[in-house]
Write a protein that holds these residues in place. Structure first.
Motif, PDB file in Angstrom:
ATOM      1  N   ALA A  37     -29.836-100.535 -68.026  1.00 25.75           N
ATOM      2  CA  ALA A  37     -28.955 -99.494 -67.687  1.00 25.75           C
ATOM      3  C   ALA A  37     -28.235 -99.775 -67.078  1.00 25.75           C
ATOM      4  N   GLY A  38     -27.635-101.207 -67.065  1.00 25.41           N
ATOM      5  CA  GLY A  38     -26.509-101.475 -66.260  1.00 25.41           C
ATOM      6  C   GLY A  38     -25.426-101.962 -66.863  1.00 25.41           C
ATOM      7  N   ARG A  39     -25.375-101.269 -68.076  1.00 26.19           N
ATOM      8  CA  ARG A  39     -24.270-101.199 -68.704  1.00 26.19           C
ATOM      9  C   ARG A  39     -23.815 -99.578 -68.247  1.00 26.19           C
ATOM     10  N   GLY A  40     -24.017 -98.501 -67.763  1.00 20.13           N
ATOM     11  CA  GLY A  40     -23.869 -97.210 -67.655  1.00 20.13           C
ATOM     12  C   GLY A  40     -22.830 -97.701 -65.983  1.00 20.13           C
ATOM     13  N   GLN A  41     -22.745 -98.634 -65.537  1.00 27.00           N
ATOM     14  CA  GLN A  41     -22.657 -98.595 -64.318  1.00 27.00           C
ATOM     15  C   GLN A  41     -21.142 -99.386 -64.262  1.00 27.00           C
ATOM     16  N   ASP A  42     -19.892 -98.380 -63.538  1.00 28.37           N
ATOM     17  CA  ASP A  42     -18.746 -99.660 -62.943  1.00 28.37           C
ATOM     18  C   ASP A  42     -18.774-101.123 -63.160  1.00 28.37           C
ATOM     19  N   LEU A  43     -17.661-101.708 -63.099  1.00 27.10           N
ATOM     20  CA  LEU A  43     -17.847-102.916 -62.491  1.00 27.10           C
ATOM     21  C   LEU A  43     -17.197-102.923 -61.136  1.00 27.10           C
ATOM     22  N   THR A  44     -17.346-103.549 -60.169  1.00 26.00           N
ATOM     23  CA  THR A  44     -16.167-103.754 -59.132  1.00 26.00           C
ATOM     24  C   THR A  44     -15.444-104.721 -59.545  1.00 26.00           C
ATOM     25  N   LEU A  45     -14.161-104.933 -58.557  1.00 23.24           N
ATOM     26  CA  LEU A  45     -13.407-105.861 -58.944  1.00 23.24           C
ATOM     27  C   LEU A  45     -14.002-107.513 -58.936  1.00 23.24           C
ATOM     28  N   TYR A  46     -15.232-107.880 -57.384  1.00 19.01           N
ATOM     29  CA  TYR A  46     -15.032-108.758 -57.882  1.00 19.01           C
ATOM     30  C   TYR A  46     -16.291-109.389 -58.721  1.00 19.01           C
ATOM     31  N   GLU A  47     -17.178-108.259 -59.334  1.00 16.53           N
ATOM     32  CA  GLU A  47     -17.764-108.676 -60.329  1.00 16.53           C
ATOM     33  C   GLU A  47     -17.260-108.707 -62.390  1.00 16.53           C
ATOM     34  N   ALA A  48     -16.115-108.198 -61.658  1.00 16.98           N
ATOM     35  CA  ALA A  48     -15.367-108.283 -63.174  1.00 16.98           C
ATOM     36  C   ALA A  48     -14.997-109.049 -63.201  1.00 16.98           C
ATOM     37  N   ALA A  49     -14.138-110.604 -61.904  1.00 16.46           N
ATOM     38  CA  ALA A  49     -14.259-111.268 -61.510  1.00 16.46           C
ATOM     39  C   ALA A  49     -14.862-113.182 -62.315  1.00 16.46           C
ATOM     40  N   PHE A  50     -15.963-112.128 -61.584  1.00 15.69           N
ATOM     41  CA  PHE A  50     -17.305-113.277 -61.980  1.00 15.69           C
ATOM     42  C   PHE A  50     -17.223-113.424 -63.074  1.00 15.69           C
ATOM     43  N   LEU A  51     -17.779-112.368 -64.111  1.00 13.83           N
ATOM     44  CA  LEU A  51     -17.953-112.260 -65.565  1.00 13.83           C
ATOM     45  C   LEU A  51     -17.138-112.431 -66.367  1.00 13.83           C
ATOM     46  N   SER A  52     -15.844-112.432 -65.610  1.00 14.83           N
ATOM     47  CA  SER A  52     -14.237-112.851 -66.099  1.00 14.83           C
ATOM     48  C   SER A  52     -14.492-114.662 -65.855  1.00 14.83           C
ATOM     49  N   GLY A  53     -14.027-115.138 -65.325  1.00 20.76           N
ATOM     50  CA  GLY A  53     -13.734-116.227 -64.936  1.00 20.76           C
ATOM     51  C   GLY A  53     -15.020-116.905 -63.973  1.00 20.76           C
ATOM     52  N   GLY A  54     -15.974-116.490 -63.291  1.00 23.95           N
ATOM     53  CA  GLY A  54     -17.077-116.950 -62.898  1.00 23.95           C
ATOM     54  C   GLY A  54     -16.799-117.377 -60.834  1.00 23.95           C
ATOM     55  N   PRO A  55     -16.905-118.239 -60.183  1.00 23.96           N
ATOM     56  CA  PRO A  55     -16.923-118.194 -58.832  1.00 23.96           C
ATOM     57  C   PRO A  55     -15.298-118.863 -58.300  1.00 23.96           C
ATOM     58  N   ALA A  56     -15.117-119.216 -59.123  1.00 27.69           N
ATOM     59  CA  ALA A  56     -13.815-119.236 -58.686  1.00 27.69           C
ATOM     60  C   ALA A  56     -12.364-118.714 -58.390  1.00 27.69           C
ATOM     61  N   ARG A  57     -12.839-117.522 -60.063  1.00 32.98           N
ATOM     62  CA  ARG A  57     -11.955-116.311 -59.956  1.00 32.98           C
ATOM     63  C   ARG A  57     -12.247-115.623 -59.171  1.00 32.98           C
ATOM     64  N   VAL A  58     -13.323-115.636 -58.599  1.00 34.87           N
ATOM     65  CA  VAL A  58     -13.868-114.227 -57.572  1.00 34.87           C
ATOM     66  C   VAL A  58     -12.634-115.321 -56.281  1.00 34.87           C
ATOM     67  N   ALA A  59     -12.925-116.588 -55.857  1.00 36.83           N
ATOM     68  CA  ALA A  59     -12.096-116.588 -54.908  1.00 36.83           C
ATOM     69  C   ALA A  59     -10.536-116.300 -54.996  1.00 36.83           C
ATOM     70  N   GLU A  60     -10.181-117.017 -56.185  1.00 38.01           N
ATOM     71  CA  GLU A  60      -8.689-116.438 -56.016  1.00 38.01           C
ATOM     72  C   GLU A  60      -8.011-114.830 -56.120  1.00 38.01           C
ATOM     73  N   LEU A  61      -9.507-113.818 -56.357  1.00 34.42           N
ATOM     74  CA  LEU A  61      -8.827-112.757 -56.456  1.00 34.42           C
ATOM     75  C   LEU A  61      -9.322-112.070 -54.568  1.00 34.42           C
ATOM     76  N   THR A  62      -9.832-112.897 -54.162  1.00 33.73           N
ATOM     77  CA  THR A  62     -10.235-112.459 -52.999  1.00 33.73           C
ATOM     78  C   THR A  62      -8.454-113.283 -51.999  1.00 33.73           C
ATOM     79  N   LEU A  63      -8.357-114.534 -52.760  1.00 31.94           N
ATOM     80  CA  LEU A  63      -6.916-114.572 -51.940  1.00 31.94           C
ATOM     81  C   LEU A  63      -5.889-113.745 -52.544  1.00 31.94           C
ATOM     82  N   VAL A  64      -5.776-113.675 -53.657  1.00 30.07           N
ATOM     83  CA  VAL A  64      -4.615-112.198 -54.286  1.00 30.07           C
ATOM     84  C   VAL A  64      -4.458-111.068 -53.918  1.00 30.07           C
ATOM     85  N   SER A  65      -5.857-110.431 -53.735  1.00 28.14           N
ATOM     86  CA  SER A  65      -5.908-109.103 -52.388  1.00 28.14           C
ATOM     87  C   SER A  65      -5.777-109.089 -50.886  1.00 28.14           C
ATOM     88  N   MET A  66      -6.185-110.378 -50.871  1.00 30.98           N
ATOM     89  CA  MET A  66      -5.799-110.544 -48.637  1.00 30.98           C
ATOM     90  C   MET A  66      -3.852-110.612 -48.587  1.00 30.98           C
TER      91      MET A  66
END
Length: 281
Positions: A37-66
């Protein structure tokens, strides 16, 4: 006949590691079926960041976005300065809270604190529940299983060398001893080869279903707008995907225990947008 004990130990290492890898693959396949059921959903950027690099990647993405929105200034010396203290979501509020009331802090501790914030933990729990991420520190994942098999292969090799180097008569030709030890070594190497073709890449964070969603995001990245494509590349590839040299250099700094060195690097006009912005562009 001491080499026989070493051979039994080699088989124990190899058999246990290969069995746990097989069980991890079976569990991953079962979770993959539950994640349909989850495969049909689009990933948010935060979700993509976590799946790619874990919690640290989410923090980095937030810093870059801001920083891209000029609501946070990231100096090439490794300092973050708050311009807009109003976070637009939980992740941004976590970053602002990690920077502290002074409005300025080094990036490394901010990234570490934001990665362990409640917002990131909630994101991780949602992805795990959806079958898109694997639990943090779960030793039953495929990646952990592959690591164990690699260690077992090295252990078998070390035990075989020990057996061949034993002094005195062994009652058996050394060539035959080497052949006996080649069997558990072949088992571990064959498991690694099969895993390489069947379940590679071995992601620490994303389940097979999550990896497929990441692959879809990467394929459609060119269809995004310029800003979303930029942030999506940071989410998937990390800070190395940042195009601006000064902004990329801001993440290259690590915590420095020497206080006078940190004071030397700190921008003299803390919180002044014009001065700090020259390094954050």
């Amino acid at each position: 006949m001491f080499w026989v004990l070493l051979l039994l130990l080699a088989w124990a290492f190899a058999g246990t590691a290969c069995l746990r890898l097989c069980l991890a693959a079976v569990r991953a396949a079962a979770v993959d079926l539950d994640a349909d059921a989850g495969r049909g959903q689009d990933l948010t950027l935060y979700e993509a960041a976590f799946l790619s690099g874990g919690p640290a990647r989410v923090a980095e993405l937030t810093l870059v976005s801001m920083a891209r929105q000029r609501r946070l200034l990231l100096a090439h010396t490794g300092w973050a300065t708050v311009v807009d203290p109003r976070g637009r979501d939980e992740m941004e509020r976590s970053v602002i809270g990690a920077i502290g009331p002074e409005g300025q802090s080094r990036i490394a501790p901010v990234r570490a604190a934001a990665a362990t914030a409640e917002a990131v933990r909630g994101l991780a729990d949602r992805l795990v529940s959806a079958g898109l991420a694997v639990p943090d520190g779960d030793g039953s994942t495929i990646a952990a299983g592959v690591r164990r098999v690699r260690i077992a292969a090295l252990a078998v090799l070390a035990l075989s060398l020990t057996a061949l180097l034993l002094p005195g008569p062994t009652g058996m030709p050394r060539e035959l001893i080497a052949l006996w030890f080649a069997l558990p070594l072949a088992l571990t190497l064959s498991c690694l080869v099969i895993a390489r073709f069947e379940v590679h890449p071995y992601s620490r964070w994303a389940s097979p279903a999550g990896q497929r969603l990441l692959g879809g995001l990467a394929r459609h990245m060119n269809g995004f707008g310029d800003e979303r494509a930029y942030l999506a590349s940071v989410a998937v590839r990390g800070v190395n995907a940042i195009g601006e040299p000064n902004l990329r250099a801001a993440f290259a700094h690590h915590d420095r225990p020497v206080q006078d060195r940190a004071a030397r690097d700190r921008p003299r006009t803390a919180g002044h947008p014009k001065t700090a912005g020259a390094d954050g562009d």
